[in-house]
Design an enzyme around this catalytic site. Sequence first.
Site, PDB file in Angstrom:
ATOM      1  N   SER A  60       0.826  -1.213   0.000  1.00 55.00           N
ATOM      2  CA  SER A  60       0.000   0.000   0.000  1.00 55.00           C
ATOM      3  C   SER A  60       0.855   1.256   0.000  1.00 55.00           C
ATOM      4  O   SER A  60       0.319   2.346  -0.198  1.00 55.00           O
ATOM      5  CB  SER A  60      -0.967   0.004   1.186  1.00 55.00           C
ATOM      6  OG  SER A  60      -0.346  -0.406   2.358  1.00 55.00           O
ATOM      7  N   HIS A  62      -3.759  -3.963  -5.395  1.00 54.37           N
ATOM      8  CA  HIS A  62      -3.910  -3.427  -4.042  1.00 54.37           C
ATOM      9  C   HIS A  62      -5.348  -3.597  -3.558  1.00 54.37           C
ATOM     10  O   HIS A  62      -6.256  -2.885  -4.003  1.00 54.37           O
ATOM     11  CB  HIS A  62      -3.497  -1.947  -4.031  1.00 54.37           C
ATOM     12  CG  HIS A  62      -3.498  -1.332  -2.672  1.00 54.37           C
ATOM     13  ND1 HIS A  62      -3.787  -0.012  -2.447  1.00 54.37           N
ATOM     14  CD2 HIS A  62      -3.250  -1.862  -1.452  1.00 54.37           C
ATOM     15  CE1 HIS A  62      -3.717   0.241  -1.145  1.00 54.37           C
ATOM     16  NE2 HIS A  62      -3.398  -0.863  -0.528  1.00 54.37           N
ATOM     17  N   GLU A  69      -7.019  -1.564  -6.507  1.00 54.89           N
ATOM     18  CA  GLU A  69      -6.235  -0.646  -7.338  1.00 54.89           C
ATOM     19  C   GLU A  69      -5.229  -1.481  -8.126  1.00 54.89           C
ATOM     20  O   GLU A  69      -4.404  -2.182  -7.522  1.00 54.89           O
ATOM     21  CB  GLU A  69      -5.494   0.374  -6.459  1.00 54.89           C
ATOM     22  CG  GLU A  69      -6.423   1.363  -5.760  1.00 54.89           C
ATOM     23  CD  GLU A  69      -5.698   2.344  -4.834  1.00 54.89           C
ATOM     24  OE1 GLU A  69      -6.239   3.430  -4.582  1.00 54.89           O
ATOM     25  OE2 GLU A  69      -4.585   2.022  -4.353  1.00 54.89           O
ATOM     26  N   ASN A 111      -5.116   6.170  -0.698  1.00 56.21           N
ATOM     27  CA  ASN A 111      -4.313   6.658   0.423  1.00 56.21           C
ATOM     28  C   ASN A 111      -3.773   8.062   0.189  1.00 56.21           C
ATOM     29  O   ASN A 111      -3.264   8.700   1.109  1.00 56.21           O
ATOM     30  CB  ASN A 111      -3.178   5.686   0.741  1.00 56.21           C
ATOM     31  CG  ASN A 111      -3.697   4.497   1.535  1.00 56.21           C
ATOM     32  OD1 ASN A 111      -4.709   4.602   2.233  1.00 56.21           O
ATOM     33  ND2 ASN A 111      -3.028   3.374   1.419  1.00 56.21           N
TER      34      ASN A 111
HETATM   35  P1  NAI Z   1       0.321  -9.298   8.334  1.00 51.71           P
HETATM   36  O1  NAI Z   1       1.414  -8.935   9.224  1.00 51.71           O
HETATM   37  O2  NAI Z   1      -1.040  -9.598   8.882  1.00 51.71           O
HETATM   38  O3  NAI Z   1       0.752 -10.576   7.470  1.00 51.71           O
HETATM   39  C1  NAI Z   1       1.972 -10.698   6.819  1.00 51.71           C
HETATM   40  C2  NAI Z   1       2.305 -12.187   6.687  1.00 51.71           C
HETATM   41  O4  NAI Z   1       3.418 -12.321   5.818  1.00 51.71           O
HETATM   42  C3  NAI Z   1       2.677 -12.823   8.014  1.00 51.71           C
HETATM   43  O5  NAI Z   1       1.913 -13.997   8.183  1.00 51.71           O
HETATM   44  C4  NAI Z   1       4.169 -13.135   7.857  1.00 51.71           C
HETATM   45  O6  NAI Z   1       4.559 -14.313   8.518  1.00 51.71           O
HETATM   46  C5  NAI Z   1       4.293 -13.286   6.361  1.00 51.71           C
HETATM   47  N1  NAI Z   1       5.624 -13.014   5.827  1.00 51.71           N
HETATM   48  C6  NAI Z   1       6.475 -12.038   6.195  1.00 51.71           C
HETATM   49  N2  NAI Z   1       7.594 -12.104   5.443  1.00 51.71           N
HETATM   50  C7  NAI Z   1       7.414 -13.123   4.568  1.00 51.71           C
HETATM   51  C8  NAI Z   1       8.206 -13.673   3.522  1.00 51.71           C
HETATM   52  N3  NAI Z   1       9.389 -13.170   3.223  1.00 51.71           N
HETATM   53  N4  NAI Z   1       7.706 -14.700   2.823  1.00 51.71           N
HETATM   54  C9  NAI Z   1       6.491 -15.224   3.119  1.00 51.71           C
HETATM   55  N5  NAI Z   1       5.710 -14.760   4.111  1.00 51.71           N
HETATM   56  C10 NAI Z   1       6.165 -13.715   4.822  1.00 51.71           C
HETATM   57  O7  NAI Z   1       0.248  -8.131   7.250  1.00 51.71           O
HETATM   58  P2  NAI Z   1      -0.993  -7.641   6.382  1.00 51.71           P
HETATM   59  O8  NAI Z   1      -1.736  -6.606   7.121  1.00 51.71           O
HETATM   60  O9  NAI Z   1      -1.719  -8.816   5.860  1.00 51.71           O
HETATM   61  O10 NAI Z   1      -0.242  -6.880   5.201  1.00 51.71           O
HETATM   62  C11 NAI Z   1       0.466  -7.550   4.204  1.00 51.71           C
HETATM   63  C12 NAI Z   1       0.747  -6.613   3.048  1.00 51.71           C
HETATM   64  O11 NAI Z   1      -0.462  -6.048   2.575  1.00 51.71           O
HETATM   65  C13 NAI Z   1       1.669  -5.438   3.347  1.00 51.71           C
HETATM   66  O12 NAI Z   1       2.448  -5.167   2.209  1.00 51.71           O
HETATM   67  C14 NAI Z   1       0.701  -4.308   3.605  1.00 51.71           C
HETATM   68  O13 NAI Z   1       1.243  -3.048   3.359  1.00 51.71           O
HETATM   69  C15 NAI Z   1      -0.365  -4.634   2.578  1.00 51.71           C
HETATM   70  N6  NAI Z   1      -1.684  -4.077   2.875  1.00 51.71           N
HETATM   71  C16 NAI Z   1      -2.179  -4.110   4.151  1.00 51.71           C
HETATM   72  C17 NAI Z   1      -3.437  -3.590   4.418  1.00 51.71           C
HETATM   73  C18 NAI Z   1      -3.981  -3.607   5.795  1.00 51.71           C
HETATM   74  O14 NAI Z   1      -4.943  -2.870   6.076  1.00 51.71           O
HETATM   75  N7  NAI Z   1      -3.462  -4.423   6.706  1.00 51.71           N
HETATM   76  C19 NAI Z   1      -4.271  -3.023   3.344  1.00 51.71           C
HETATM   77  C20 NAI Z   1      -3.696  -3.127   2.038  1.00 51.71           C
HETATM   78  C21 NAI Z   1      -2.445  -3.592   1.843  1.00 51.71           C
END
Ligand code: NAI
Length: 509
Positions: A123, A144, A156, A194
């Site tokens: 994001s 996105h 997006e 955003n």
């Molecule tokens: P989260 O922290 O809930 O989940 C991330 C997951 O990725 C974790 O389970 C972690 O173990 C895993 N992980 C970390 N490094 C890794 C790797 N190298 N290989 C495989 N797995 C790996 O995070 P969330 O909130 O789901 O966000 C994930 C992505 O989505 C980020 O890039 C964030 O910016 C984006 N995003 C998040 C939003 C939100 O509201 N939380 C909205 C839109 C996008």
Amino acid sequence: MAALDPSRLVAVIGSGAMGAGIAQIAAAAGHPVMLFDVKPGAAVTAIGDIQKTFGKLAEKGRISAGAAEAAGARLTVANSLAELAGAALVVEAIVENLDVKRKLFRELEGVVGADCVLATNTSSISVTSIGAALRDPSRLLGMHFFNPAPLMALVEVVTGLATDPSLAALIFDTAAAWGKSPVHAKSTPGFIVNRVARPYYAEGLRLLTEQAGDVATIDAVMREAGGFRMGPFELMDLIGHDVNFAVTRSVFDAFYQDPRFTPSLIQQELVNAGFLGRKSGRGFYRHGEGATVPRPQTEPAAPLPVRVVVWPAGPATEGIAARLRTASVPFATAETPDSDGRVLGVDDAAVYLTDGRSATQRAHDNDHRDTVLIDLALDYAKATRIAVTRSDRCSVTAYGAVVGLLQATGFAVSRLDDVPGMAVMRTVAMLANEAADAVNQGVCDAQAADIAMQKGVNYPRGPLAWADAVGLGHVMTVLDNLARSYGEDRYRVSHLIRRKVWSESKFHQ
Ligand code: NAI
């Protein structure tokens, strides 16, 4: 171009909040889905949870039991990246870190076939920079989703400098086939949502900084007059001030500290205090057990005025006149518009829609001390609350007559201090200004900007369609007056708004 065939494998990397949601969507759309996470057991747990969700949807009758079973069975765990070799699309939703994302995509490039599309759910990181790490950067784009992904319709589709446009078209159509509302966006800070949403928080915080009203009052005005689902302060408490402040700072820095995005000291202090919102039990509001919800300021009942004249001045006039008729309040009608756009004459008071000047300035400009301003409402005929402000020299009696009249038509009336542009008008003008600049800079088109704000953050109306309805000339005047009042570049008008005004056109014809 057609969407990705549902028989093709979709791989999702990262099984956190976003990854799990995306996997659920793809499986529901018929794709076999593989989920990979570095954290042992995380993907297994996520798949179990998604299968439970499908089960609950079947119990509620939203999908058939057979469909729930089949969708659940399409999800499998990948224990290594190598198992994703057959994927047609990989969606990455791992930690928000450029180096980690680049490393992952470089590894994936060695695993998947040449026709596999690589997508990131980032994001805030430049899609161009993530792609630059690849041997073939043309195959990477942003996909996105918004949180919670299964419920929020917006996607997006973000192109970096090197992204192949035909892949953006493929992913756009695929998102649509998955039941989403996709929009195209260019990789720029904040993409569409955003970036364009910043003023919703920023203007709320400015109003609070200038003591226009308290948080409960400003929130109530934004909800009940503006039609927004949540006011800015309750929304920031929900998002978390650490997260919201970090996004604000990152967009501010990414735009080389453009004053339009200047973060607020109030939010900085909340973060300093650890008052992060709902998750910490305290933000602008107190949360949790025993917390009382503060009530918005609402004017006490005032008597009906003797004389009411309605002036022709656009949607405010039409909506209020309709309410007066419904409430059987007698009024006279002026045939020709007032030179300064008066909406109502109420006994001695002149009532105008805010145009970005304070009531005190307008009283001075028109040499009429009993000046009262009303704020913008999404729909004047239906709004339950309206914000008003009065000039510093307005008599209490003249002001009371206006309040009494508005109350007689069913409005709860909230008085804000005399800040230029009031709350809803100022916020909507700034949202439209930001959306217009995004369009002017080729980030997206006007339709995409409006869809993004309605489907990504539930705005009651797209900001550009809303500005069209208010009148672009009026929006331009509001912004020009705000710029004059504050002497800040923050309120500079997007050239595209001026151009539309001068060419007598609109964003949506
Ligand atoms: P989260 O922290 O809930 O989940 C991330 C997951 O990725 C974790 O389970 C972690 O173990 C895993 N992980 C970390 N490094 C890794 C790797 N190298 N290989 C495989 N797995 C790996 O995070 P969330 O909130 O789901 O966000 C994930 C992505 O989505 C980020 O890039 C964030 O910016 C984006 N995003 C998040 C939003 C939100 O509201 N939380 C909205 C839109 C996008």
